[in-house]
Design a protein around this motif. Structure first.
Motif, PDB file in Angstrom:
ATOM      1  N   PHE A   1       0.849  -1.196   0.000  1.00  0.00           N
ATOM      2  CA  PHE A   1       0.000   0.000   0.000  1.00  0.00           C
ATOM      3  C   PHE A   1       0.889   1.253   0.000  1.00  0.00           C
ATOM      4  CE2 PHE A   1      -2.813   2.840   2.718  1.00  0.00           C
ATOM      5  CZ  PHE A   1      -3.768   3.068   1.737  1.00  0.00           C
ATOM      6  N   THR A   2       1.853   1.286   0.909  1.00  0.00           N
ATOM      7  CA  THR A   2       2.740   2.446   1.020  1.00  0.00           C
ATOM      8  C   THR A   2       3.520   2.677  -0.277  1.00  0.00           C
ATOM      9  OG1 THR A   2       3.054   1.734   3.283  1.00  0.00           O
ATOM     10  CG2 THR A   2       4.496   3.462   2.520  1.00  0.00           C
ATOM     11  N   SER A   3       4.046   1.602  -0.843  1.00  0.00           N
ATOM     12  CA  SER A   3       4.862   1.773  -2.047  1.00  0.00           C
ATOM     13  C   SER A   3       3.995   2.183  -3.236  1.00  0.00           C
ATOM     14  CB  SER A   3       5.639   0.499  -2.368  1.00  0.00           C
ATOM     15  OG  SER A   3       4.763  -0.590  -2.493  1.00  0.00           O
ATOM     16  N   PHE A   4       2.799   1.640  -3.291  1.00  0.00           N
ATOM     17  CA  PHE A   4       1.873   1.984  -4.379  1.00  0.00           C
ATOM     18  C   PHE A   4       1.537   3.475  -4.350  1.00  0.00           C
ATOM     19  CE2 PHE A   4      -2.820   1.882  -5.598  1.00  0.00           C
ATOM     20  CZ  PHE A   4      -2.594   1.888  -6.969  1.00  0.00           C
ATOM     21  N   ILE A   5       1.283   3.975  -3.150  1.00  0.00           N
ATOM     22  CA  ILE A   5       0.942   5.400  -3.018  1.00  0.00           C
ATOM     23  C   ILE A   5       2.162   6.269  -3.344  1.00  0.00           C
ATOM     24  CG2 ILE A   5       0.202   7.209  -1.375  1.00  0.00           C
ATOM     25  CD1 ILE A   5      -2.000   5.185  -2.265  1.00  0.00           C
ATOM     26  N   ALA A   6       3.318   5.859  -2.836  1.00  0.00           N
ATOM     27  CA  ALA A   6       4.535   6.639  -3.094  1.00  0.00           C
ATOM     28  C   ALA A   6       4.793   6.726  -4.597  1.00  0.00           C
ATOM     29  CB  ALA A   6       5.720   6.000  -2.376  1.00  0.00           C
ATOM     30  N   LYS A   7       4.640   5.597  -5.266  1.00  0.00           N
ATOM     31  CA  LYS A   7       4.861   5.551  -6.713  1.00  0.00           C
ATOM     32  C   LYS A   7       3.851   6.455  -7.433  1.00  0.00           C
ATOM     33  CE  LYS A   7       5.531   4.035 -10.832  1.00  0.00           C
ATOM     34  NZ  LYS A   7       6.692   4.110 -11.629  1.00  0.00           N
ATOM     35  N   LYS A   8       2.621   6.354  -7.001  1.00  0.00           N
ATOM     36  CA  LYS A   8       1.545   7.123  -7.632  1.00  0.00           C
ATOM     37  C   LYS A   8       1.813   8.631  -7.535  1.00  0.00           C
ATOM     38  CE  LYS A   8      -2.642   7.822  -9.224  1.00  0.00           C
ATOM     39  NZ  LYS A   8      -2.799   7.757 -10.673  1.00  0.00           N
ATOM     40  N   VAL A   9       2.237   9.047  -6.332  1.00  0.00           N
ATOM     41  CA  VAL A   9       2.465  10.480  -6.106  1.00  0.00           C
ATOM     42  C   VAL A   9       3.603  10.983  -7.004  1.00  0.00           C
ATOM     43  CG1 VAL A   9       3.261  12.153  -4.386  1.00  0.00           C
ATOM     44  CG2 VAL A   9       1.525  10.461  -3.772  1.00  0.00           C
ATOM     45  N   ALA A  10       4.670  10.198  -7.097  1.00  0.00           N
ATOM     46  CA  ALA A  10       5.786  10.601  -7.955  1.00  0.00           C
ATOM     47  C   ALA A  10       5.318  10.669  -9.405  1.00  0.00           C
ATOM     48  CB  ALA A  10       6.934   9.610  -7.805  1.00  0.00           C
ATOM     49  N   LYS A  11       4.583   9.660  -9.815  1.00  0.00           N
ATOM     50  CA  LYS A  11       4.201   9.566 -11.215  1.00  0.00           C
ATOM     51  C   LYS A  11       3.271  10.712 -11.616  1.00  0.00           C
ATOM     52  CE  LYS A  11       3.006   6.083 -14.530  1.00  0.00           C
ATOM     53  NZ  LYS A  11       2.444   4.793 -14.784  1.00  0.00           N
ATOM     54  N   GLN A  12       2.284  10.980 -10.754  1.00  0.00           N
ATOM     55  CA  GLN A  12       1.298  11.986 -11.163  1.00  0.00           C
ATOM     56  C   GLN A  12       1.839  13.414 -11.090  1.00  0.00           C
ATOM     57  OE1 GLN A  12      -2.053  11.126  -8.607  1.00  0.00           O
ATOM     58  NE2 GLN A  12      -1.511  12.652  -7.099  1.00  0.00           N
ATOM     59  N   THR A  13       3.014  13.584 -10.464  1.00  0.00           N
ATOM     60  CA  THR A  13       3.588  14.931 -10.416  1.00  0.00           C
ATOM     61  C   THR A  13       4.813  15.050 -11.328  1.00  0.00           C
ATOM     62  OG1 THR A  13       4.964  14.296  -8.528  1.00  0.00           O
ATOM     63  CG2 THR A  13       2.860  15.351  -8.021  1.00  0.00           C
ATOM     64  N   GLY A  14       5.099  14.000 -12.080  1.00  0.00           N
ATOM     65  CA  GLY A  14       6.279  14.027 -12.957  1.00  0.00           C
ATOM     66  C   GLY A  14       7.571  13.936 -12.171  1.00  0.00           C
ATOM     67  N   GLY A  15       7.516  13.271 -11.029  1.00  0.00           N
ATOM     68  CA  GLY A  15       8.691  13.187 -10.160  1.00  0.00           C
ATOM     69  C   GLY A  15       9.435  11.876 -10.298  1.00  0.00           C
ATOM     70  N   ILE A  16      10.056  11.471  -9.211  1.00  0.00           N
ATOM     71  CA  ILE A  16      10.900  10.267  -9.204  1.00  0.00           C
ATOM     72  C   ILE A  16      10.468   9.378  -8.048  1.00  0.00           C
ATOM     73  CG2 ILE A  16      13.268   9.458  -8.712  1.00  0.00           C
ATOM     74  CD1 ILE A  16      13.281  10.734 -11.369  1.00  0.00           C
ATOM     75  N   PHE A  17      10.417   8.086  -8.321  1.00  0.00           N
ATOM     76  CA  PHE A  17      10.141   7.121  -7.256  1.00  0.00           C
ATOM     77  C   PHE A  17      11.333   6.177  -7.195  1.00  0.00           C
ATOM     78  CE2 PHE A  17       8.485   2.762  -6.357  1.00  0.00           C
ATOM     79  CZ  PHE A  17       8.182   2.962  -5.025  1.00  0.00           C
TER      80      PHE A  17
END
Ligand code: GLU
Length: 562
Positions: free
Chosen positions: A53-69
């Motif tokens: 759950f934690t990793s999925f959210i972290a990945k999602k946040v990076a992806k939707q802001t054009g960032g890095i995971f």
């Protein structure tokens, strides 16, 4: 003697400085609102559902802001480390399509902010600690476990806050010379951070999920380097997330209570504080109706392995996790039928605060919807790749004749309202096994008991039953007929044996008949499949075809007669 001498004694080979590290790990060149997030598991076992759950959210946040995971392995707690767990975690993340932009992979590392394994970053931590010692912000502590035990007992007896702080932080008061000499004399030590805080003071912090919080300031002189030279989590977190330029820390809420320590460390080092989002722990309602944390020991669903083995499709699991992450996600799915969690914009402020509730029924719902939406080719590929890894019996069954399997799995599929009977792929084995003749032959005698226990069938005299079955065997047609034509044919045969084809009439005079048309169909269904509950019977007959139909009818009749 000065703190510089002490620092040089402790770290004679460390010559670099924090400035050198800043140059080595420059700021990332990203858009201003791009978030850098990470997943930082400790290799202590399999991937936990909460960590997924934690990793999925972290990945999602990076992806939707054009960032890095990125993925960092936190392996400094060598006592808790489990051999091979790191590799297993990486594989499982891959299986869930949580791909990383940077960090540790099965083929080494990618990215320029590494090493991404903490045990390989010893020098980096020691550079920072050396500077803290020089500045008098960290010191060696020689207290033994016994000393610390006695301290705790004393504090408990006197109803004081326990721990190593202020007047209880004995080694704070050692002179530099004393500390220097103890090290020279090979006395074992750890390094502690000298806290300037007071727990009576309140600090104000912001959490992306929880909003503004007031917490007590940290006053504990926490250990930052253990006697093995490796850092503790608290310290490694601050150093790594600073030099890897994490912008937002997404981690479990169990870390919220140590946030004051972390903030104090960031401030003492003059590092910019990152944002924090402490994710709710995943809870479940147990057998007694009480809400509690998913437990690694008690709950099979606490390890993601459980879902993989059962054959829950990854997409359904992630859809489910997004639905517990953001309460508006389901509404979004209803409004946007062709979209999924990749298109949805996740937001921290829509996250529930009182623990995400794990509900297997809801996962089953998403999974059924998803599995039913696949065409026969896609579900077949999914079944093959799943069963090859996790379910040899299913794999063997399907591989006997893939085209035959495709026909079976396509019953009531590829249509507007497909049948939604599978919540996970492992259920398919039992769902299709009766299509295979060896199963039919081996189980017929056992299943006959169930047949005769049926309340409507038990009323029918054996001879009448046999006559009806024989008539079906000799005269029921389905090849080249439409479903309606087949059903008319069935009704005709059933009527000949005094089954009533008109329900109203049957209800008025049930005793005049052997049964109604539904009982007549159930007899046929059971004779062909050894089940009362199956998908569309006409489709089943067409797949089995005339030869198998004849054989099974004959076997069924003979088994009743014997
Ligand atoms: N290694 C820590 C854990 O597994 C990570 C916490 C964090 O994400 O900072 O709990």
């Amino acid at each position: 003697m000065t703190t510089i001498d002490l620092a040089n004694l402790i770290f004679p080979n460390i010559n670099k400085t924090i400035d050198d590290l800043e140059n080595l790990y420059p700021s990332r060149n990203l858009k201003p609102d791009a978030e850098v997030t990470r997943f930082a598991p400790s290799p202590t076992g399999f991937l936990h559902t909460g960590s997924l759950f934690t990793s999925f959210i972290a990945k999602k946040v990076a992806k939707q802001t054009g960032g890095i995971f990125y993925l960092r392995l936190e392996d400094t707690d060598t006592k808790r480390e489990v051999e091979g767990a790191g590799e297993q975690l990486i594989k499982q993340l891959e299986e869930f399509n949580i791909d990383i932009d940077e960090g540790i992979t099965l083929n080494g590392e990618k990215g320029i902010y590494g090493p991404y394994i903490q045990s390989q970053r010893k020098e980096i931590y020691q550079i920072v600690i050396k500077e803290l010692i020089k500045k008098g912000l960290a010191y060696p502590c020689f207290c033994s476990i016994e000393d610390l035990d006695n301290l705790r007992k004393y504090q408990e007896e006197h109803k004081l806050i326990t721990g190593y702080y202020q007047e209880f932080a004995k080694c704070r008061n050692l002179s530099i010379d004393e500390a220097y000499n103890l090290i020279k004399a090979n006395k074992p030590y750890v390094i502690r951070f000298k806290s300037s805080g007071n727990h009576l003071n309140k600090i104000h912090v912001h959490d992306e999920i929880r909003g503004d919080l007031e917490l007590s300031e940290n006053d504990q002189d926490i250990v930052i380097m253990k006697s093995d030279g490796l850092p503790t989590y608290h310290f490694a977190h601050v150093v790594d997330d600073h030099f890897m330029h994490t912008t937002i820390i997404t981690r479990g809420e169990e870390w919220l209570s140590s946030l004051p320590i972390h903030l104090q460390l960031f401030d003492a080092l003059n590092f910019k504080r990152p944002k924090y989002a402490h994710l709710p722990v995943i809870m479940k309602v147990d057998e007694n109706g009480n809400k509690r944390k998913l437990s690694k020991r008690k709950d099979k669903e606490a390890a993601v392995d459980f879902f993989l083995k059962a054959g829950y499709p990854i997409k359904a699991i992630l859809t489910y996790l997004m639905s517990i992450a953001n309460s508006n996600f389901e509404e979004y799915l209803i409004k946007n039928k062709d979209k999924d969690y990749n298109d949805f914009i996740f937001s921290f402020n829509k996250m529930s605060l009182d623990g995400a509730l794990f509900d297997i029924e809801k996962l089953n719902y998403f999974s059924k919807e998803y599995l039913a939406s696949l065409n026969k080719d896609d579900i077949t590929s999914l079944v093959l790749s799943y069963s090859k890894l996790y379910n040899q019996d299913l794999y063997n069954l399907v591989s006997r004749d893939i085209n035959y399997f495709k026909q079976i799995i396509n019953i009531e599929r590829e249509k507007d309202k497909p049948r939604k009977d599978y919540s996970c792929l492992s259920e398919i084995y039992n769902g299709i096994i009766y299509f295979y003749n060896d199963y039919y032959t081996n189980n017929i005698n056992k299943e006959l008991d169930i047949f005769f226990k049926d309340i409507n069938i038990s009323k029918i005299n054996k001879l009448d039953l046999i006559n009806y079955l024989k008539d079906l065997k000799d005269n029921l047609k389905f090849i080249n007929l439409t479903e309606q034509e087949w059903f008319n044919n069935l009704k005709e045969i059933a009527s000949r044996h005094n089954f009533c084809t008109n329900n109203k009439e049957y209800k008025l005079n049930p005793d005049k008949y052997l049964g109604n048309i539904s009982t007549a169909s159930q007899i046929l269904r059971f004779a062909i499949t050894l089940r009362f509950n199956t998908p569309n019977l006409y489709n089943i007959l067409c797949i089995l075809n005339t030869e198998t139909f004849n054989k099974r009818m004959e076997l069924f009749i003979n088994s009743i007669l014997n």
